[in-house]
Design a protein around this motif. Structure first.
Motif, PDB file in Angstrom:
ATOM      1  N   GLU A   1       0.880  -1.177   0.000  1.00 39.50           N
ATOM      2  CA  GLU A   1       0.000   0.000   0.000  1.00 39.50           C
ATOM      3  C   GLU A   1       0.911   1.218   0.000  1.00 39.50           C
ATOM      4  N   LEU A   2       0.772   2.062  -1.014  1.00 35.78           N
ATOM      5  CA  LEU A   2       1.655   3.217  -1.193  1.00 35.78           C
ATOM      6  C   LEU A   2       0.800   4.439  -1.480  1.00 35.78           C
ATOM      7  N   VAL A   3       0.903   5.451  -0.634  1.00 36.98           N
ATOM      8  CA  VAL A   3       0.119   6.675  -0.806  1.00 36.98           C
ATOM      9  C   VAL A   3       1.065   7.800  -1.225  1.00 36.98           C
ATOM     10  N   LEU A   4       0.915   8.260  -2.457  1.00 29.83           N
ATOM     11  CA  LEU A   4       1.800   9.281  -3.008  1.00 29.83           C
ATOM     12  C   LEU A   4       1.164  10.658  -2.886  1.00 29.83           C
ATOM     13  N   ARG A   5       2.002  11.656  -2.692  1.00 30.37           N
ATOM     14  CA  ARG A   5       1.532  13.036  -2.556  1.00 30.37           C
ATOM     15  C   ARG A   5       1.744  13.862  -3.816  1.00 30.37           C
ATOM     16  N   HIS A   6       2.529  13.380  -4.747  1.00 29.40           N
ATOM     17  CA  HIS A   6       2.839  14.144  -5.955  1.00 29.40           C
ATOM     18  C   HIS A   6       2.048  13.583  -7.128  1.00 29.40           C
ATOM     19  N   GLY A   7       1.197  14.414  -7.716  1.00 28.44           N
ATOM     20  CA  GLY A   7       0.380  14.004  -8.848  1.00 28.44           C
ATOM     21  C   GLY A   7       1.075  14.226 -10.170  1.00 28.44           C
ATOM     22  N   THR A   8       2.259  13.652 -10.333  1.00 27.28           N
ATOM     23  CA  THR A   8       3.003  13.790 -11.581  1.00 27.28           C
ATOM     24  C   THR A   8       2.452  12.820 -12.622  1.00 27.28           C
ATOM     25  N   ALA A   9       2.794  13.068 -13.885  1.00 26.75           N
ATOM     26  CA  ALA A   9       2.370  12.155 -14.946  1.00 26.75           C
ATOM     27  C   ALA A   9       2.926  10.757 -14.696  1.00 26.75           C
ATOM     28  N   HIS A  10       4.161  10.664 -14.210  1.00 23.10           N
ATOM     29  CA  HIS A  10       4.766   9.365 -13.910  1.00 23.10           C
ATOM     30  C   HIS A  10       3.946   8.610 -12.877  1.00 23.10           C
ATOM     31  N   ASN A  11       3.532   9.299 -11.802  1.00 19.34           N
ATOM     32  CA  ASN A  11       2.786   8.635 -10.735  1.00 19.34           C
ATOM     33  C   ASN A  11       1.360   8.293 -11.163  1.00 19.34           C
ATOM     34  N   LEU A  12       0.708   9.214 -11.851  1.00 20.70           N
ATOM     35  CA  LEU A  12      -0.670   8.983 -12.261  1.00 20.70           C
ATOM     36  C   LEU A  12      -0.778   7.826 -13.255  1.00 20.70           C
ATOM     37  N   GLN A  13       0.191   7.681 -14.137  1.00 18.26           N
ATOM     38  CA  GLN A  13       0.098   6.620 -15.132  1.00 18.26           C
ATOM     39  C   GLN A  13       0.119   5.246 -14.481  1.00 18.26           C
ATOM     40  N   LEU A  14       0.726   5.124 -13.286  1.00 15.21           N
ATOM     41  CA  LEU A  14       0.772   3.834 -12.605  1.00 15.21           C
ATOM     42  C   LEU A  14      -0.624   3.376 -12.218  1.00 15.21           C
ATOM     43  N   GLY A  15      -1.442   4.296 -11.713  1.00 17.77           N
ATOM     44  CA  GLY A  15      -2.773   3.948 -11.262  1.00 17.77           C
ATOM     45  C   GLY A  15      -3.837   4.016 -12.333  1.00 17.77           C
ATOM     46  N   LEU A  16      -3.535   4.675 -13.449  1.00 21.92           N
ATOM     47  CA  LEU A  16      -4.503   4.796 -14.541  1.00 21.92           C
ATOM     48  C   LEU A  16      -4.248   3.796 -15.664  1.00 21.92           C
ATOM     49  N   TYR A  17      -3.145   3.026 -15.542  1.00 30.27           N
ATOM     50  CA  TYR A  17      -2.737   2.100 -16.607  1.00 30.27           C
ATOM     51  C   TYR A  17      -2.673   2.862 -17.925  1.00 30.27           C
ATOM     52  N   ALA A  18      -2.013   3.995 -17.904  1.00 26.38           N
ATOM     53  CA  ALA A  18      -1.991   4.894 -19.053  1.00 26.38           C
ATOM     54  C   ALA A  18      -0.648   4.832 -19.778  1.00 26.38           C
ATOM     55  N   THR A  19      -0.699   5.038 -21.073  1.00 28.19           N
ATOM     56  CA  THR A  19       0.494   5.244 -21.879  1.00 28.19           C
ATOM     57  C   THR A  19       0.586   6.736 -22.172  1.00 28.19           C
ATOM     58  N   PRO A  20       1.515   7.463 -21.536  1.00 33.69           N
ATOM     59  CA  PRO A  20       1.555   8.917 -21.703  1.00 33.69           C
ATOM     60  C   PRO A  20       1.743   9.326 -23.162  1.00 33.69           C
ATOM     61  N   GLN A  21       0.973  10.332 -23.557  1.00 33.94           N
ATOM     62  CA  GLN A  21       1.075  10.912 -24.894  1.00 33.94           C
ATOM     63  C   GLN A  21       1.482  12.378 -24.732  1.00 33.94           C
ATOM     64  N   ASN A  22       2.691  12.694 -25.163  1.00 31.51           N
ATOM     65  CA  ASN A  22       3.186  14.065 -25.056  1.00 31.51           C
ATOM     66  C   ASN A  22       2.804  14.836 -26.311  1.00 31.51           C
TER      67      ASN A  22
END
Length: 252
Positions: free
Chosen positions: A67-88
């Motif tokens: 269980e890991l609670v992150l405080r920084h809403g970076t694209a790197h962190n969000l993609q982990l929980g959204l199962y996202a492939t970042p598109q720049n």
């Protein structure tokens, strides 16, 4: 090390073929990081005494959760929980973007690339095209969100067309990537005595976010959960173990 209270930096990297972590990324500040250890068992009771006493126990499984609670809403962190492939999306210009049809006075629309919109020009589909006048025919309500409100569309041939410039942004489309698996490295410190500790988890697979607060009364956080998977290759080395290892100062 006797009394302890840990803090530290959590780094994530993709696990390489040789079992080592690749390039590490610091996840930033975090509220907590906890491991849970569990074994599943099957019990056997004897049938000859009349008391059904436990005579054996078979371990049927071993699991490690995180269980890991992150405080920084970076694209790197969000993609982990959204199962996202970042598109720049690079900054640039858009020309002749078609707005939705059948707009009337008061209609509000959002542009396709709404990141700090500027140099906006609206025209209609007549030939030659008529150019709409800002403040008379339309209002750009928000440059940051790219929302346009139409004031007067009389005598205009629809669909209307938009030309504008926009800033770069990163898009995170949900569930476009496989469940992320990472090597987790904790560079920790025991804040009681200042001694250093380190944690290696070889194969952390994250679950999708079960919630993401979009409107917050306080600081937002990213609660990630997952499993620490068994690493067959690492298990061959008794100094590594199959799940991970904790490194502590040598005690006298």
């Amino acid at each position: 090390m006797k009394d302890f209270s840990f803090q530290g930096r959590i780094e994530l990297g993709e696990r390489l073929a040789n079992g080592r972590p690749g390039k590490l990324v610091w996840v930033g500040d975090q509220s907590s990081c906890e491991l849970t250890f569990n074994t599943q068992t099957e019990d056997r009771t004897e049938t000859h005494s009349g008391q059904r006493l436990q005579s054996a126990q078979l371990r049927t499984g071993t699991t490690v959760g995180i269980e890991l609670v992150l405080r920084h809403g970076t694209a790197h962190n969000l993609q982990l929980g959204l199962y996202a492939t970042p598109q720049n999306v690079a900054s640039g210009s858009v020309s002749a973007e078609l707005l939705p049809p059948d707009l009337v006075a008061g209609s509000r629309v959002v542009l396709a690339k709404p990141a700090n919109v500027r140099s906006l020009v609206l025209t209609d589909s007549d030939s030659p095209a008529n150019t709409l006048v800002a403040g008379t025919d339309y209002v750009l309500e928000s440059e940051h969100s790219g929302i346009i409100r139409l004031l007067d569309v009389a005598d205009l041939e629809q669909p209307l067309k938009a030309a504008y410039q926009h800033d770069a942004f990163t898009s995170l489309p949900f569930f476009t990537a496989a469940p992320p698996e990472r090597y987790l490295y904790l560079n920790g410190i025991n804040t009681v005595d200042g001694s250093r500790v380190r944690m290696h988890l070889y194969r952390v697979q994250f679950n999708p976010l079960n919630q993401l607060g979009l409107i917050n009364e306080s600081f937002g956080e990213l609660p990630l959960s997952g499993s620490v998977l068994y690493d067959v290759d690492a298990a061959q080395d008794p100094q590594l173990g199959g799940f991970g290892r904790l490194e502590l100062p040598t005690e006298a």
